[in-house]
Design a protein around this motif. Structure first.
Motif, PDB file in Angstrom:
ATOM      1  N   VAL A  75       0.839  -1.196   0.000  1.00  0.00           N
ATOM      2  CA  VAL A  75       0.000   0.000   0.000  1.00  0.00           C
ATOM      3  C   VAL A  75       0.881   1.256   0.000  1.00  0.00           C
ATOM      4  CG1 VAL A  75      -0.238  -0.183   2.521  1.00  0.00           C
ATOM      5  CG2 VAL A  75      -1.827   1.240   1.243  1.00  0.00           C
ATOM      6  N   PRO A  76       0.575   2.255  -0.809  1.00  0.00           N
ATOM      7  CA  PRO A  76       1.411   3.462  -0.910  1.00  0.00           C
ATOM      8  C   PRO A  76       1.179   4.431   0.249  1.00  0.00           C
ATOM      9  CG  PRO A  76      -0.426   3.627  -2.448  1.00  0.00           C
ATOM     10  CD  PRO A  76      -0.511   2.256  -1.825  1.00  0.00           C
ATOM     11  N   LEU A  77       1.796   4.143   1.365  1.00  0.00           N
ATOM     12  CA  LEU A  77       1.683   4.992   2.556  1.00  0.00           C
ATOM     13  C   LEU A  77       2.712   6.112   2.457  1.00  0.00           C
ATOM     14  CD1 LEU A  77       1.425   1.940   4.905  1.00  0.00           C
ATOM     15  CD2 LEU A  77      -0.400   3.618   4.632  1.00  0.00           C
ATOM     16  N   ARG A  78       2.265   7.352   2.628  1.00  0.00           N
ATOM     17  CA  ARG A  78       3.160   8.484   2.427  1.00  0.00           C
ATOM     18  C   ARG A  78       3.220   9.433   3.623  1.00  0.00           C
ATOM     19  NH1 ARG A  78       4.281   5.206  -0.700  1.00  0.00           N
ATOM     20  NH2 ARG A  78       4.234   5.305  -2.992  1.00  0.00           N
ATOM     21  N   SER A  79       2.450   9.153   4.683  1.00  0.00           N
ATOM     22  CA  SER A  79       2.436  10.045   5.844  1.00  0.00           C
ATOM     23  C   SER A  79       1.966   9.274   7.073  1.00  0.00           C
ATOM     24  CB  SER A  79       1.489  11.232   5.605  1.00  0.00           C
ATOM     25  OG  SER A  79       0.143  10.783   5.506  1.00  0.00           O
ATOM     26  N   LYS A  80       2.202   9.875   8.245  1.00  0.00           N
ATOM     27  CA  LYS A  80       1.678   9.277   9.480  1.00  0.00           C
ATOM     28  C   LYS A  80       0.159   9.174   9.415  1.00  0.00           C
ATOM     29  CE  LYS A  80       5.233  10.854  12.748  1.00  0.00           C
ATOM     30  NZ  LYS A  80       5.483  11.685  13.947  1.00  0.00           N
ATOM     31  N   GLU A  81      -0.471  10.168   8.811  1.00  0.00           N
ATOM     32  CA  GLU A  81      -1.928  10.164   8.725  1.00  0.00           C
ATOM     33  C   GLU A  81      -2.427   8.974   7.914  1.00  0.00           C
ATOM     34  OE1 GLU A  81      -5.661  10.805   9.536  1.00  0.00           O
ATOM     35  OE2 GLU A  81      -3.996  11.883  10.476  1.00  0.00           O
ATOM     36  N   ASP A  82      -1.678   8.590   6.878  1.00  0.00           N
ATOM     37  CA  ASP A  82      -2.052   7.392   6.111  1.00  0.00           C
ATOM     38  C   ASP A  82      -2.029   6.153   7.006  1.00  0.00           C
ATOM     39  OD1 ASP A  82      -2.337   8.866   3.800  1.00  0.00           O
ATOM     40  OD2 ASP A  82      -0.358   8.357   3.002  1.00  0.00           O
ATOM     41  N   PHE A  83      -0.988   6.029   7.830  1.00  0.00           N
ATOM     42  CA  PHE A  83      -0.916   4.901   8.764  1.00  0.00           C
ATOM     43  C   PHE A  83      -2.074   4.945   9.761  1.00  0.00           C
ATOM     44  CE2 PHE A  83       3.584   4.546   7.443  1.00  0.00           C
ATOM     45  CZ  PHE A  83       3.718   3.164   7.362  1.00  0.00           C
ATOM     46  N   ARG A  84      -2.396   6.143  10.240  1.00  0.00           N
ATOM     47  CA  ARG A  84      -3.483   6.266  11.229  1.00  0.00           C
ATOM     48  C   ARG A  84      -4.827   5.845  10.643  1.00  0.00           C
ATOM     49  NH1 ARG A  84      -0.701  11.477  12.662  1.00  0.00           N
ATOM     50  NH2 ARG A  84       0.487  11.046  14.564  1.00  0.00           N
ATOM     51  N   LYS A  85      -5.020   6.065   9.352  1.00  0.00           N
ATOM     52  CA  LYS A  85      -6.261   5.609   8.707  1.00  0.00           C
ATOM     53  C   LYS A  85      -6.401   4.093   8.821  1.00  0.00           C
ATOM     54  CE  LYS A  85      -6.504   9.351   5.267  1.00  0.00           C
ATOM     55  NZ  LYS A  85      -6.356   9.689   3.829  1.00  0.00           N
ATOM     56  N   LEU A  86      -5.288   3.398   8.673  1.00  0.00           N
ATOM     57  CA  LEU A  86      -5.320   1.937   8.785  1.00  0.00           C
ATOM     58  C   LEU A  86      -5.616   1.512  10.215  1.00  0.00           C
ATOM     59  CD1 LEU A  86      -2.265   0.908   6.541  1.00  0.00           C
ATOM     60  CD2 LEU A  86      -4.569   1.611   5.859  1.00  0.00           C
ATOM     61  N   TYR A  87      -5.017   2.222  11.170  1.00  0.00           N
ATOM     62  CA  TYR A  87      -5.251   1.911  12.583  1.00  0.00           C
ATOM     63  C   TYR A  87      -6.734   2.092  12.929  1.00  0.00           C
ATOM     64  CZ  TYR A  87      -4.627   1.914  17.653  1.00  0.00           C
ATOM     65  OH  TYR A  87      -4.707   1.624  18.989  1.00  0.00           O
ATOM     66  N   LYS A  88      -7.290   3.197  12.449  1.00  0.00           N
ATOM     67  CA  LYS A  88      -8.702   3.469  12.718  1.00  0.00           C
ATOM     68  C   LYS A  88      -9.586   2.395  12.097  1.00  0.00           C
ATOM     69  CE  LYS A  88     -12.190   7.144  12.402  1.00  0.00           C
ATOM     70  NZ  LYS A  88     -12.481   8.520  11.899  1.00  0.00           N
ATOM     71  N   TYR A 137       5.955  -3.808   8.145  1.00  0.00           N
ATOM     72  CA  TYR A 137       7.333  -4.070   7.744  1.00  0.00           C
ATOM     73  C   TYR A 137       8.203  -2.874   8.129  1.00  0.00           C
ATOM     74  CZ  TYR A 137       5.192  -7.497   4.512  1.00  0.00           C
ATOM     75  OH  TYR A 137       4.482  -8.537   3.957  1.00  0.00           O
ATOM     76  N   SER A 138       9.445  -3.142   8.437  1.00  0.00           N
ATOM     77  CA  SER A 138      10.401  -2.061   8.666  1.00  0.00           C
ATOM     78  C   SER A 138      10.757  -1.420   7.330  1.00  0.00           C
ATOM     79  CB  SER A 138      11.680  -2.602   9.309  1.00  0.00           C
ATOM     80  OG  SER A 138      11.416  -3.174  10.557  1.00  0.00           O
ATOM     81  N   GLY A 139      11.251  -0.209   7.386  1.00  0.00           N
ATOM     82  CA  GLY A 139      11.791   0.395   6.182  1.00  0.00           C
ATOM     83  C   GLY A 139      13.107  -0.269   5.813  1.00  0.00           C
ATOM     84  N   THR A 140      13.619   0.076   4.649  1.00  0.00           N
ATOM     85  CA  THR A 140      14.904  -0.482   4.227  1.00  0.00           C
ATOM     86  C   THR A 140      16.032   0.533   4.390  1.00  0.00           C
ATOM     87  OG1 THR A 140      14.478   0.139   1.922  1.00  0.00           O
ATOM     88  CG2 THR A 140      13.825  -2.073   2.611  1.00  0.00           C
ATOM     89  N   LYS A 141      15.716   1.739   4.855  1.00  0.00           N
ATOM     90  CA  LYS A 141      16.723   2.704   5.295  1.00  0.00           C
ATOM     91  C   LYS A 141      16.025   3.678   6.227  1.00  0.00           C
ATOM     92  CE  LYS A 141      16.406   6.183   1.598  1.00  0.00           C
ATOM     93  NZ  LYS A 141      17.130   6.891   0.530  1.00  0.00           N
ATOM     94  N   ASN A 142      16.816   4.471   6.976  1.00  0.00           N
ATOM     95  CA  ASN A 142      16.242   5.362   7.999  1.00  0.00           C
ATOM     96  C   ASN A 142      15.289   4.588   8.904  1.00  0.00           C
ATOM     97  OD1 ASN A 142      15.997   7.358   5.168  1.00  0.00           O
ATOM     98  ND2 ASN A 142      17.418   7.871   6.810  1.00  0.00           N
ATOM     99  N   ILE A 143      15.706   3.387   9.298  1.00  0.00           N
ATOM    100  CA  ILE A 143      14.722   2.496   9.916  1.00  0.00           C
ATOM    101  C   ILE A 143      14.429   2.821  11.373  1.00  0.00           C
ATOM    102  CG2 ILE A 143      14.970   0.611   8.280  1.00  0.00           C
ATOM    103  CD1 ILE A 143      16.864  -0.772  10.082  1.00  0.00           C
ATOM    104  N   VAL A 144      15.320   3.540  12.056  1.00  0.00           N
ATOM    105  CA  VAL A 144      14.974   4.004  13.402  1.00  0.00           C
ATOM    106  C   VAL A 144      13.881   5.059  13.306  1.00  0.00           C
ATOM    107  CG1 VAL A 144      15.792   5.166  15.475  1.00  0.00           C
ATOM    108  CG2 VAL A 144      17.222   3.434  14.387  1.00  0.00           C
ATOM    109  N   GLN A 145      14.015   5.988  12.366  1.00  0.00           N
ATOM    110  CA  GLN A 145      12.976   6.994  12.155  1.00  0.00           C
ATOM    111  C   GLN A 145      11.658   6.335  11.758  1.00  0.00           C
ATOM    112  OE1 GLN A 145      15.840   9.407   9.488  1.00  0.00           O
ATOM    113  NE2 GLN A 145      14.201  10.850   9.968  1.00  0.00           N
ATOM    114  N   PHE A 146      11.754   5.323  10.908  1.00  0.00           N
ATOM    115  CA  PHE A 146      10.540   4.622  10.480  1.00  0.00           C
ATOM    116  C   PHE A 146       9.890   3.913  11.667  1.00  0.00           C
ATOM    117  CE2 PHE A 146       8.143   1.662   7.625  1.00  0.00           C
ATOM    118  CZ  PHE A 146       7.590   2.619   6.780  1.00  0.00           C
ATOM    119  N   ALA A 147      10.702   3.365  12.552  1.00  0.00           N
ATOM    120  CA  ALA A 147      10.172   2.707  13.749  1.00  0.00           C
ATOM    121  C   ALA A 147       9.392   3.700  14.606  1.00  0.00           C
ATOM    122  CB  ALA A 147      11.309   2.092  14.556  1.00  0.00           C
TER     123      ALA A 147
END
Length: 547
Positions: A207-220, A233-243
């Motif tokens: 799924v093309p998630l591009r913001s925290k708000e996109d993730f929150r839509k899934l949570y809701k 899934y974890s990101g493949t770079k900047n993975i602490v920030q992604f976490a």
């Protein structure tokens, strides 16, 4: 300990349902007593006075009309004999359950349509009817059901709207405990530098998630039904920030991170192998400090590239060892069956038991391990009927390791990405396997060939582990040293046929399936290479002392 007596009413002789219930009750530490079939009301009253149970469970699965007279007599004699101070349960078909409901005798009525979760919940003294009934944290959710596994499935469709709708349907179906969000490859690599995305690839792989708000839509979307947990899934770079994004937006149920991968090794990210190991360890540490469970998914990464079974076992230990050293407290050990797809069930189970023995040797008061099993994706045929059979067969084999989590792989994955209907159907197939498993199963872990394979793989894995340690004897802990681990890949101790041509791995390992197991193989001499022979050749070639 609560005591249950159970039997069938009138002339009903159908006992499968009630025996299944008693089996479940025994596993929940009830004292159970099957009083027999076709019991009259007078016999039931006599047995209650004799055995003094806390719970009376009665079953009737014949034509519903005669049940009215039986229950009329039962209600009358309950009152006359003063045997009210106990819990009365009824099990039957939907028509007989409707009759039972009319008479107001029973505290709980089962009509055969209940999911196994509901039956287990009742035995545990819970009522899965509202949000408060579903633990919102992984370990609590596991403990609410074990020894029955909680179920997980991944979900990521080409648009956010499609994914939101699918999550809502899956949550309402109450068949999956954890939804694994699958961000597309663009999100995994370029979430923090989206100007570098190739927009033509939006939705590829998830799924093309591009913001925290996109993730929150899934949570809701998951805030309904059985309130499934979300993880990503974890990101493949900047993975602490992604976490951090995952924690804040979907309360990520657990982190899945590799140790060696998402690097130049698999080209799923720009990181060098050395930098990837360092950053991946920091991700483990970050989650450990926040008491978030961690899965290190390297064992099957090597296996999916045709590394032989002993490497998979050794890496399972090394991955768990690194998580423990980084301060992880709750470790999710994933055991992917059917890798490679042609591995035999007995050799596959032996490999998993070898991994379990080594990984769980690390358990102590500060490091707990939870088993997660799944089928390998490559084992699923494109024929959807055969794929359903493969899902069931793999799940049945996997139940041998008593998983805490079962990762359901959609039967359709070789044909198309799983949509809500596919996920629900796949989950119901696995739930059918679980229902049979509760009746009791053959203990395949005791099979002679399985045990021999387990023991042989443990011996080989220890050779691999010790050889990696030998690369830097000046270090106190070489198994967590990024440079030592990188060197183990460079000289080929950890290698895989699919890494041929790699700029960092040796890429010269040859493997072959022999008698259902995958071994290192010498193609010139046409024979299996023992692990000690393979390792010593590599050490000698690289200028290290042999072991």
């Amino acid at each position: 300990m609560k005591k249950i007596i159970a039997g069938t009413l009138g002339n009903c002789v159908h006992v499968a349902g009630i025996m299944n219930y008693l089996n479940l009750a025994e596993k929940e530490s009830y004292d159970t007593d099957f009083i027999g079939i076709g019991k009259s009301v007078d016999e039931i009253i006599m047995l209650i006075n004799e055995k003094k149970p806390n719970i009376v469970a009665l079953s009737y699965r014949l034509t519903p009309e005669p049940l009215h007279k039986i229950l009329e007599e039962l209600k009358d004699k309950i009152n006359k004999n003063n045997v009210k101070n106990m819990i009365w349960l009824f099990g039957g078909t939907e028509p007989t359950a409707l009759v039972a409901k009319e008479w107001g005798i029973f505290d709980k009525i089962f009509d055969g349509t209940e999911d196994i979760d509901e039956v287990i919940a009742y035995l545990k003294g819970k009522n899965y009817s509202g949000e408060e009934s579903y633990p919102r944290e992984l370990i609590s959710r596991i403990k609410s059901k074990y020894p029955y596994p909680i179920l997980r499935h991944h979900l990521g469709l080409p648009t956010i709207d499609e994914t939101v709708e699918a999550i809502e349907k899956v949550a309402e179906a109450r068949v999956i405990d954890i939804i694994s969000v699958a961000p597309d490859q663009n999100a995994q690599e370029f979430f923090f530098d989206q100007e570098n995305m190739d927009e033509r690839l939006n939705g590829a792989g998830g799924v093309p998630l591009r913001s925290k708000e996109d993730f929150r839509k899934l949570y809701k979307a998951a805030e309904r039904g059985n309130f499934p947990l979300l993880r990503s899934y974890s990101g493949t770079k900047n993975i602490v920030q992604f976490a951090e994004v995952l924690k804040e937006s979907i309360d990520n149920a657990w982190c899945a991170v590799p140790l060696f991968w998402y690097s130049e090794l698999d080209k799923r990210g720009p990181r060098t192998l050395l930098d990837a190991i360092r950053e991946n360890q920091q991700v483990m540490k970050w989650h450990g400090e926040k008491n978030i469970p961690v899965e290190v998914n390297d064992p099957h990464h090597w296996g999916l590239r045709d590394a032989h079974d002993a490497i998979g076992v050794a890496v399972a230990y090394i991955a768990a060892y690194n998580a423990r050293k980084m301060g992880v407290k709750d470790y999710i050990a994933q055991y992917m069956f059917n890798v490679p797809a042609s591995i035999s069930p007995e050799m596959d189970l032996g490999k998993m038991l070898a991994k379990i023995e080594l990984v769980e040797s690390l358990v102590d008061e500060n490091f707990k391990v939870y088993r997660q099993a799944r089928a390998g994706l490559a084992s699923f045929p494109a024929n959807l009927y055969q794929a359903k059979g493969q899902l069931a067969a793999s799940a049945y084999l996997a139940m041998s390791i008593k998983p805490h989590i079962y990762h359901v792989v959609g039967f359709c994955e070789a044909h198309h990405a799983a949509r809500a209907e596919d996920i629900i159907e796949s989950a119901m197939i696995v739930r059918g396997i679980l229902k049979n498993e509760f009746l009791g199963s053959v203990d395949m872990t005791k099979d002679k060939n399985v045990v021999e394979r387990k023991d042989a793989l443990i011996e080989d894995a220890k050779i691999i582990i010790e050889s990696i340690k030998s690369l830097n004897l000046n270090l106190e802990d070489p198994l967590t040293d990024p440079e030592t681990l990188t060197e183990a890949v460079r000289i080929g101790i950890l290698d895989a046929p699919h890494l041929q041509g790699s700029q960092i791995a040796k890429g010269q390992l040859k493997t072959r399936m022999v008698s259902g197991g995958l071994y290192a193989y010498d193609e010139k001499q046409k024979k299996i290479i023992t692990e000690k022979e393979r390792i010593n050749l590599l050490l000698k070639e690289a200028g290290y002392l042999q072991i």
